[in-house]
Design a protein around this motif. Structure first.
Motif, PDB file in Angstrom:
ATOM      1  N   ASN A  31     -32.896 -34.427   8.122  1.00  0.00           N
ATOM      2  CA  ASN A  31     -32.347 -33.147   7.670  1.00  0.00           C
ATOM      3  C   ASN A  31     -33.491 -32.171   7.388  1.00  0.00           C
ATOM      4  O   ASN A  31     -33.726 -31.788   6.246  1.00  0.00           O
ATOM      5  CB  ASN A  31     -31.517 -33.378   6.401  1.00  0.00           C
ATOM      6  N   PRO A  32     -34.197 -31.730   8.429  1.00  0.00           N
ATOM      7  CA  PRO A  32     -35.443 -30.986   8.209  1.00  0.00           C
ATOM      8  C   PRO A  32     -35.227 -29.517   7.858  1.00  0.00           C
ATOM      9  O   PRO A  32     -34.224 -28.898   8.253  1.00  0.00           O
ATOM     10  CB  PRO A  32     -36.148 -31.109   9.556  1.00  0.00           C
ATOM     11  N   VAL A  33     -36.212 -28.949   7.149  1.00  0.00           N
ATOM     12  CA  VAL A  33     -36.132 -27.550   6.751  1.00  0.00           C
ATOM     13  C   VAL A  33     -37.534 -26.955   6.682  1.00  0.00           C
ATOM     14  O   VAL A  33     -38.505 -27.642   6.358  1.00  0.00           O
ATOM     15  CB  VAL A  33     -35.422 -27.395   5.389  1.00  0.00           C
ATOM     16  N   ILE A  34     -37.626 -25.669   7.027  1.00  0.00           N
ATOM     17  CA  ILE A  34     -38.839 -24.875   6.840  1.00  0.00           C
ATOM     18  C   ILE A  34     -38.494 -23.743   5.888  1.00  0.00           C
ATOM     19  O   ILE A  34     -37.505 -23.035   6.090  1.00  0.00           O
ATOM     20  CB  ILE A  34     -39.339 -24.290   8.175  1.00  0.00           C
ATOM     21  N   VAL A  35     -39.310 -23.581   4.843  1.00  0.00           N
ATOM     22  CA  VAL A  35     -39.126 -22.485   3.897  1.00  0.00           C
ATOM     23  C   VAL A  35     -40.338 -21.578   3.980  1.00  0.00           C
ATOM     24  O   VAL A  35     -41.458 -21.993   3.682  1.00  0.00           O
ATOM     25  CB  VAL A  35     -38.925 -22.987   2.454  1.00  0.00           C
ATOM     26  N   ASN A  36     -40.125 -20.330   4.389  1.00  0.00           N
ATOM     27  CA  ASN A  36     -41.188 -19.353   4.560  1.00  0.00           C
ATOM     28  C   ASN A  36     -41.059 -18.319   3.443  1.00  0.00           C
ATOM     29  O   ASN A  36     -40.107 -17.532   3.411  1.00  0.00           O
ATOM     30  CB  ASN A  36     -41.056 -18.690   5.938  1.00  0.00           C
ATOM     31  N   VAL A  37     -42.007 -18.330   2.509  1.00  0.00           N
ATOM     32  CA  VAL A  37     -41.954 -17.466   1.331  1.00  0.00           C
ATOM     33  C   VAL A  37     -42.740 -16.188   1.622  1.00  0.00           C
ATOM     34  O   VAL A  37     -43.967 -16.212   1.716  1.00  0.00           O
ATOM     35  CB  VAL A  37     -42.516 -18.183   0.089  1.00  0.00           C
ATOM     36  N   ALA A  38     -42.026 -15.089   1.789  1.00  0.00           N
ATOM     37  CA  ALA A  38     -42.660 -13.812   2.110  1.00  0.00           C
ATOM     38  C   ALA A  38     -41.863 -12.690   1.447  1.00  0.00           C
ATOM     39  O   ALA A  38     -41.640 -12.744   0.240  1.00  0.00           O
ATOM     40  CB  ALA A  38     -42.766 -13.643   3.623  1.00  0.00           C
ATOM     41  N   GLY A  39     -41.394 -11.717   2.222  1.00  0.00           N
ATOM     42  CA  GLY A  39     -40.737 -10.563   1.610  1.00  0.00           C
ATOM     43  C   GLY A  39     -39.479 -10.149   2.322  1.00  0.00           C
ATOM     44  O   GLY A  39     -39.183  -8.955   2.429  1.00  0.00           O
ATOM     45  N   VAL A  40     -38.706 -11.107   2.822  1.00  0.00           N
ATOM     46  CA  VAL A  40     -37.504 -10.760   3.570  1.00  0.00           C
ATOM     47  C   VAL A  40     -36.565  -9.913   2.697  1.00  0.00           C
ATOM     48  O   VAL A  40     -36.446 -10.121   1.497  1.00  0.00           O
ATOM     49  CB  VAL A  40     -36.793 -12.026   4.075  1.00  0.00           C
TER      50      VAL A  40
END
Length: 276
Positions: A130-139
């Motif tokens: 159950n893979p996930v990528i979390v990209n912390v920026a400014g969406v």
């Protein structure tokens, strides 16, 4: 209740701030966590403080594509699968700096390293249940744009321009990954808002002091803003792409999430990497 299986979590920019808090939270749940950071002293201090065999620190300057590739090779050698990739690495540069590969450093670290880690680790992510990528920026932020005529900001550099461009590039990275990468990994774009994190990293002592004062008055505690990240790692969202701005979903129709721009940036990035 049956014991939950341990996850393998990779965190870029994980020696302080939100990355560090996420690492500690996942370690407390028994996960195997690899933290990537450029500051050897901070990495060693984290290892000494935690003294947990499930924590690994990898020193790397992720503004270098060669260093990113080295990190990826090490992850493949050590793990058969990766459950979660959390992307935090960023650094403000008051003046334009070029990497050894001739890239503008903010673009290279804040965007390109995240592109490479997301795409190079696809085989290991897809091997996880159950893979996930979390990209912390400014969406959700609409300020800034991609300077298509000069993405490396060779003519009109400014630290705010560079940060905003890389932030918008990360928005488009999430869109392109969900639409084009062919991976099972869910992609989460997350804007935490003003957070009590990273004030110590600014080079100018006056700016650093101002940020700290504002943070004490207005910023959200780090523990609060990483809580959703910790839970997405535990239970990823169902959608291929989620965009969350300070707790609120962002509509895919937002102009900064345009699929055409996402495809254009992906093509530019792939051509750039081929040239390198």
């Amino acid at each position: 209740m049956p014991e939950q299986p341990r996850k393998t979590v990779i965190i870029s920019g994980g020696t302080d701030g939100m990355g560090r808090a996420t690492a500690l939270a996942r370690l407390s749940r028994g996960d195997h966590v690899t933290v990537i950071g450029s500051n050897e002293a901070r990495g060693r201090a984290l290892l000494d403080r935690v003294a947990n065999p499930n924590l690994r620190f990898v020193r790397a300057d992720l503004s270098s594509t060669a260093e990113v590739e080295r990190v990826v090779t090490g992850v493949f050698e050590r793990h058969g699968s990766v459950d979660a990739l959390a992307l935090f690495a960023n650094r403000v540069s008051p003046r334009r700096q070029e990497t050894a590969e001739g890239l503008e450093s903010t673009f290279a670290l804040y965007y390109l390293s995240r592109y490479l880690l997301s795409h190079r680790l696809i085989p290991l992510l897809d091997a996880a249940p159950n893979p996930v990528i979390v990209n912390v920026a400014g969406v959700g932020t609409t300020a800034g744009r991609i300077f298509w005529e000069d993405p490396q900001l060779t003519r009109r550099y400014g630290q705010v321009r560079a940060q905003l461009q890389a932030g918008r590039a990360n928005d488009l990275l999430g869109v392109a990954f969900a639409d084009r990468a062919g991976s099972r990994a869910r992609y989460v774009l997350y804007h935490p808002g003003f957070t009590r994190s990273g004030a110590d990293g600014h080079r100018d002592p006056l700016v650093r002091g101002s940020i700290k004062l504002l943070a004490r008055l207005f910023a959200r505690p780090v523990a609060d803003v990483v809580r959703p990240i910790v839970e997405w790692i535990e239970e990823p969202p169902a959608d291929p792409l989620s965009a969350i701005d300070r707790g609120r979903p962002v509509e895919r129709s937002l102009k900064t999430l345009d699929p055409g721009d996402a495809a254009r940036l992906a093509t530019y990035t792939e051509d750039l990497l081929r040239r390198l």
